[in-house]
Scaffold this motif. Structure first.
Motif, PDB file in Angstrom:
ATOM      1  N   SER A   1       0.463  -6.478  -6.166  1.00  0.00           N
ATOM      2  CA  SER A   1      -0.363  -6.806  -5.004  1.00  0.00           C
ATOM      3  C   SER A   1      -1.648  -6.001  -5.034  1.00  0.00           C
ATOM      4  CB  SER A   1       0.411  -6.502  -3.710  1.00  0.00           C
ATOM      5  OG  SER A   1      -0.447  -6.462  -2.581  1.00  0.00           O
ATOM      6  N   PRO A   2      -2.756  -6.573  -4.567  1.00  0.00           N
ATOM      7  CA  PRO A   2      -3.985  -5.771  -4.468  1.00  0.00           C
ATOM      8  C   PRO A   2      -3.816  -4.597  -3.509  1.00  0.00           C
ATOM      9  CG  PRO A   2      -4.235  -7.898  -3.365  1.00  0.00           C
ATOM     10  CD  PRO A   2      -2.972  -7.970  -4.156  1.00  0.00           C
ATOM     11  N   PHE A   3      -2.917  -4.731  -2.528  1.00  0.00           N
ATOM     12  CA  PHE A   3      -2.672  -3.618  -1.612  1.00  0.00           C
ATOM     13  C   PHE A   3      -1.990  -2.457  -2.339  1.00  0.00           C
ATOM     14  CE2 PHE A   3      -2.964  -7.203   1.386  1.00  0.00           C
ATOM     15  CZ  PHE A   3      -3.917  -6.689   2.249  1.00  0.00           C
ATOM     16  N   TRP A   4      -1.140  -2.775  -3.334  1.00  0.00           N
ATOM     17  CA  TRP A   4      -0.554  -1.705  -4.150  1.00  0.00           C
ATOM     18  C   TRP A   4      -1.666  -0.922  -4.834  1.00  0.00           C
ATOM     19  CZ3 TRP A   4      -0.982  -0.214  -9.180  1.00  0.00           C
ATOM     20  CH2 TRP A   4      -0.073   0.768  -9.619  1.00  0.00           C
ATOM     21  N   MET A   5      -2.647  -1.638  -5.395  1.00  0.00           N
ATOM     22  CA  MET A   5      -3.745  -0.967  -6.082  1.00  0.00           C
ATOM     23  C   MET A   5      -4.541  -0.093  -5.116  1.00  0.00           C
ATOM     24  SD  MET A   5      -5.270  -0.320  -8.912  1.00  0.00           S
ATOM     25  CE  MET A   5      -4.776  -1.590 -10.097  1.00  0.00           C
ATOM     26  N   ALA A   6      -4.739  -0.571  -3.890  1.00  0.00           N
ATOM     27  CA  ALA A   6      -5.456   0.223  -2.887  1.00  0.00           C
ATOM     28  C   ALA A   6      -4.690   1.504  -2.564  1.00  0.00           C
ATOM     29  CB  ALA A   6      -5.691  -0.598  -1.626  1.00  0.00           C
ATOM     30  N   GLY A   7      -3.367   1.394  -2.424  1.00  0.00           N
ATOM     31  CA  GLY A   7      -2.553   2.576  -2.148  1.00  0.00           C
ATOM     32  C   GLY A   7      -2.514   3.531  -3.327  1.00  0.00           C
TER      33      GLY A   7
ATOM     34  N   PHE B   1       0.845  -1.195   0.000  1.00  0.00           N
ATOM     35  CA  PHE B   1       0.000   0.000   0.000  1.00  0.00           C
ATOM     36  C   PHE B   1       0.882   1.248   0.000  1.00  0.00           C
ATOM     37  CE2 PHE B   1      -2.241   3.518   1.828  1.00  0.00           C
ATOM     38  CZ  PHE B   1      -3.552   3.410   1.390  1.00  0.00           C
ATOM     39  N   VAL B   2       1.930   1.222   0.824  1.00  0.00           N
ATOM     40  CA  VAL B   2       2.855   2.358   0.908  1.00  0.00           C
ATOM     41  C   VAL B   2       3.476   2.640  -0.456  1.00  0.00           C
ATOM     42  CG1 VAL B   2       5.047   3.142   1.883  1.00  0.00           C
ATOM     43  CG2 VAL B   2       3.339   2.057   3.362  1.00  0.00           C
ATOM     44  N   THR B   3       3.959   1.597  -1.119  1.00  0.00           N
ATOM     45  CA  THR B   3       4.565   1.786  -2.439  1.00  0.00           C
ATOM     46  C   THR B   3       3.542   2.307  -3.439  1.00  0.00           C
ATOM     47  OG1 THR B   3       6.287   0.125  -2.095  1.00  0.00           O
ATOM     48  CG2 THR B   3       5.695   0.611  -4.375  1.00  0.00           C
ATOM     49  N   GLY B   4       2.317   1.775  -3.385  1.00  0.00           N
ATOM     50  CA  GLY B   4       1.278   2.257  -4.293  1.00  0.00           C
ATOM     51  C   GLY B   4       0.989   3.732  -4.096  1.00  0.00           C
ATOM     52  N   LEU B   5       0.937   4.163  -2.837  1.00  0.00           N
ATOM     53  CA  LEU B   5       0.676   5.568  -2.538  1.00  0.00           C
ATOM     54  C   LEU B   5       1.828   6.452  -3.021  1.00  0.00           C
ATOM     55  CD1 LEU B   5      -1.306   7.534  -1.150  1.00  0.00           C
ATOM     56  CD2 LEU B   5       0.002   7.206   0.958  1.00  0.00           C
ATOM     57  N   ILE B   6       3.058   5.997  -2.803  1.00  0.00           N
ATOM     58  CA  ILE B   6       4.225   6.752  -3.272  1.00  0.00           C
ATOM     59  C   ILE B   6       4.263   6.779  -4.798  1.00  0.00           C
ATOM     60  CG2 ILE B   6       6.744   6.839  -3.326  1.00  0.00           C
ATOM     61  CD1 ILE B   6       5.597   7.644  -0.633  1.00  0.00           C
ATOM     62  N   ASP B   7       3.895   5.648  -5.430  1.00  0.00           N
ATOM     63  CA  ASP B   7       3.825   5.605  -6.889  1.00  0.00           C
ATOM     64  C   ASP B   7       2.878   6.689  -7.413  1.00  0.00           C
ATOM     65  OD1 ASP B   7       5.250   4.051  -8.737  1.00  0.00           O
ATOM     66  OD2 ASP B   7       4.370   2.196  -8.006  1.00  0.00           O
ATOM     67  N   ALA B   8       1.794   6.919  -6.667  1.00  0.00           N
ATOM     68  CA  ALA B   8       0.795   7.889  -7.095  1.00  0.00           C
ATOM     69  C   ALA B   8       1.194   9.315  -6.763  1.00  0.00           C
ATOM     70  CB  ALA B   8      -0.555   7.566  -6.445  1.00  0.00           C
ATOM     71  N   GLU B   9       1.647   9.561  -5.546  1.00  0.00           N
ATOM     72  CA  GLU B   9       1.799  10.935  -5.054  1.00  0.00           C
ATOM     73  C   GLU B   9       3.219  11.319  -4.629  1.00  0.00           C
ATOM     74  OE1 GLU B   9      -0.502  13.065  -5.250  1.00  0.00           O
ATOM     75  OE2 GLU B   9      -2.345  11.906  -5.467  1.00  0.00           O
ATOM     76  N   GLY B  10       4.115  10.372  -4.538  1.00  0.00           N
ATOM     77  CA  GLY B  10       5.447  10.668  -4.017  1.00  0.00           C
ATOM     78  C   GLY B  10       6.463  10.975  -5.090  1.00  0.00           C
ATOM     79  N   SER B  11       7.667  11.321  -4.660  1.00  0.00           N
ATOM     80  CA  SER B  11       8.757  11.580  -5.602  1.00  0.00           C
ATOM     81  C   SER B  11      10.098  11.315  -4.945  1.00  0.00           C
ATOM     82  CB  SER B  11       8.703  13.024  -6.115  1.00  0.00           C
ATOM     83  OG  SER B  11       8.863  13.943  -5.050  1.00  0.00           O
ATOM     84  N   PHE B  12      11.035  10.873  -5.757  1.00  0.00           N
ATOM     85  CA  PHE B  12      12.425  10.696  -5.335  1.00  0.00           C
ATOM     86  C   PHE B  12      13.209  11.845  -5.959  1.00  0.00           C
ATOM     87  CE2 PHE B  12      10.461   6.506  -5.617  1.00  0.00           C
ATOM     88  CZ  PHE B  12      10.727   5.982  -4.364  1.00  0.00           C
ATOM     89  N   THR B  13      13.730  12.737  -5.139  1.00  0.00           N
ATOM     90  CA  THR B  13      14.373  13.931  -5.671  1.00  0.00           C
ATOM     91  C   THR B  13      15.802  14.080  -5.168  1.00  0.00           C
ATOM     92  OG1 THR B  13      13.642  15.386  -3.863  1.00  0.00           O
ATOM     93  CG2 THR B  13      12.135  15.089  -5.712  1.00  0.00           C
ATOM     94  N   VAL B  14      16.596  14.765  -5.944  1.00  0.00           N
ATOM     95  CA  VAL B  14      17.970  15.085  -5.569  1.00  0.00           C
ATOM     96  C   VAL B  14      18.210  16.557  -5.911  1.00  0.00           C
ATOM     97  CG1 VAL B  14      20.420  14.675  -5.998  1.00  0.00           C
ATOM     98  CG2 VAL B  14      18.818  12.738  -5.923  1.00  0.00           C
ATOM     99  N   SER B  15      18.637  17.328  -4.932  1.00  0.00           N
ATOM    100  CA  SER B  15      18.948  18.735  -5.176  1.00  0.00           C
ATOM    101  C   SER B  15      20.458  18.943  -5.121  1.00  0.00           C
ATOM    102  CB  SER B  15      18.255  19.630  -4.142  1.00  0.00           C
ATOM    103  OG  SER B  15      18.680  19.308  -2.835  1.00  0.00           O
TER     104      SER B  15
END
Length: 299
Positions: free
Chosen positions: A162-168, A6-20
């Motif tokens: 995982s179905p939990f990924w889809m939920a996230g 679920f955490v990964t699914g949520l990050i896939d949707a709304e998160g970002s990996f950034t480097v400044s």
């Protein structure tokens, strides 16, 4: 407890990996490098963000609230190495964000070995950053004109893990709607119901897999904005497939309230009560508290 997928699914949707990469007077190169995992949502989803923070560890990262948004971010190198990298190595992103994560991880590895503190190492960081997210800023391009971007990893044919990924993922990028439309042929308005997930066209192949995953729905393209949609509007598919799925693998945050309202609307449509004036008014009442009307923000 939130499921890791679920955490990964949520990050896939709304998160970002950034480097400044910013000017710094404390390094020999004159530039400092900072890596960060970041996710920003509306303030109404603060509880969900706090749950996310607890998932990674109460002392890992911090919450920043600004106006009507809340941002959870992790930017300490130690936390990224000990918590963030192990999680996403075991539960990797599925969208094109996986390419960003791969580049992000390579930069973090350079930082771990302190290579970013040398000019050669800094140039390696910049080559990787040039293919990460929006690439290099105008300032960095001016200061380092000969940097060649590494080839961005090609992400294709990723299965939904995982179905939990889809939920996230749906908790972040999904949308449940009810629309009342005037009907020229009848005094009773037409009611449209739908479930949709929007993605950039670069994740078209992943969207197509949603139709197989749910065994229903279709892809709607909007080439004007390079955005495509996975859409389910058939009431039988909604009541027999979409609703049972999300009742088992629960959406979290404010969107869970929209889903509950949407389910109520689906029951009215399924029973054909929406064909009466009373049913339309019931739908109108439900609609009046959903999505942007619930919080002043389109969740």
């Amino acid at each position: 407890m939130i499921d890791p997928w679920f955490v990964t699914g949520l990050i896939d949707a709304e998160g970002s990996f950034t480097v400044s990469v910013l000017k710094s007077s404390s390094t020999k190169t004159g530039w400092g490098v900072n890596a960060r995992l970041k996710i920003t949502m509306h303030i109404t989803d603060l509880d969900l963000m706090l749950n996310l923070k607890n998932f990674f560890g109460e002392d890992k990262g911090k919450m920043v609230i600004f106006k009507d948004t809340c941002t959870y971010r992790v930017d300490k190198l130690k936390d990224i190495l000990e918590v963030i990298i192990p999680h996403f190595d075991k539960y990797p992103p599925v969208t094109q964000k996986l390419a960003d994560y791969i580049l992000f991880k390579e930069i973090v590895s350079l930082m771990k070995n302190k290579e970013h503190l040398t000019l050669d190492g800094l140039k390696k960081v910049l080559s990787l950053k040039a293919s990460l997210n929006l690439g290099l800023s105008s300032e960095l391009k001016d200061k380092f004109p000969n940097i060649e971007a590494v080839k961005r990893p090609l992400i294709i044919d990723k299965d939904i893990p995982s179905p939990f990924w889809m939920a996230g993922f749906t908790s972040g990028d999904g949308s449940f709607y009810l629309i009342i439309r005037a009907n020229k042929l009848n005094a009773i308005p037409r009611i449209d119901i739908g479930f949709t997930i929007a993605q950039h066209s670069r994740d078209m192949l992943l969207l197509e897999k949603f139709t197989t995953f749910f065994n229903c729905g279709r892809i709607k393209k909007d080439s004007r904005y390079s955005v495509h949609y996975y859409v389910v509007t058939n009431i039988k598919d909604i009541t027999n497939k979409i609703i049972p799925f999300f009742k088992k693998y629960k959406i979290k945050g404010v969107k869970s309230l929209n889903f509950a309202d949407w389910c109520e609307g689906a029951e009215i449509i399924k029973s054909k009560a929406h064909l009466s004036k009373e049913g339309v008014e019931h739908i109108r009442t439900i609609q009046s508290r959903m999505n942007s009307k619930r919080s002043g923000f389109d969740t």
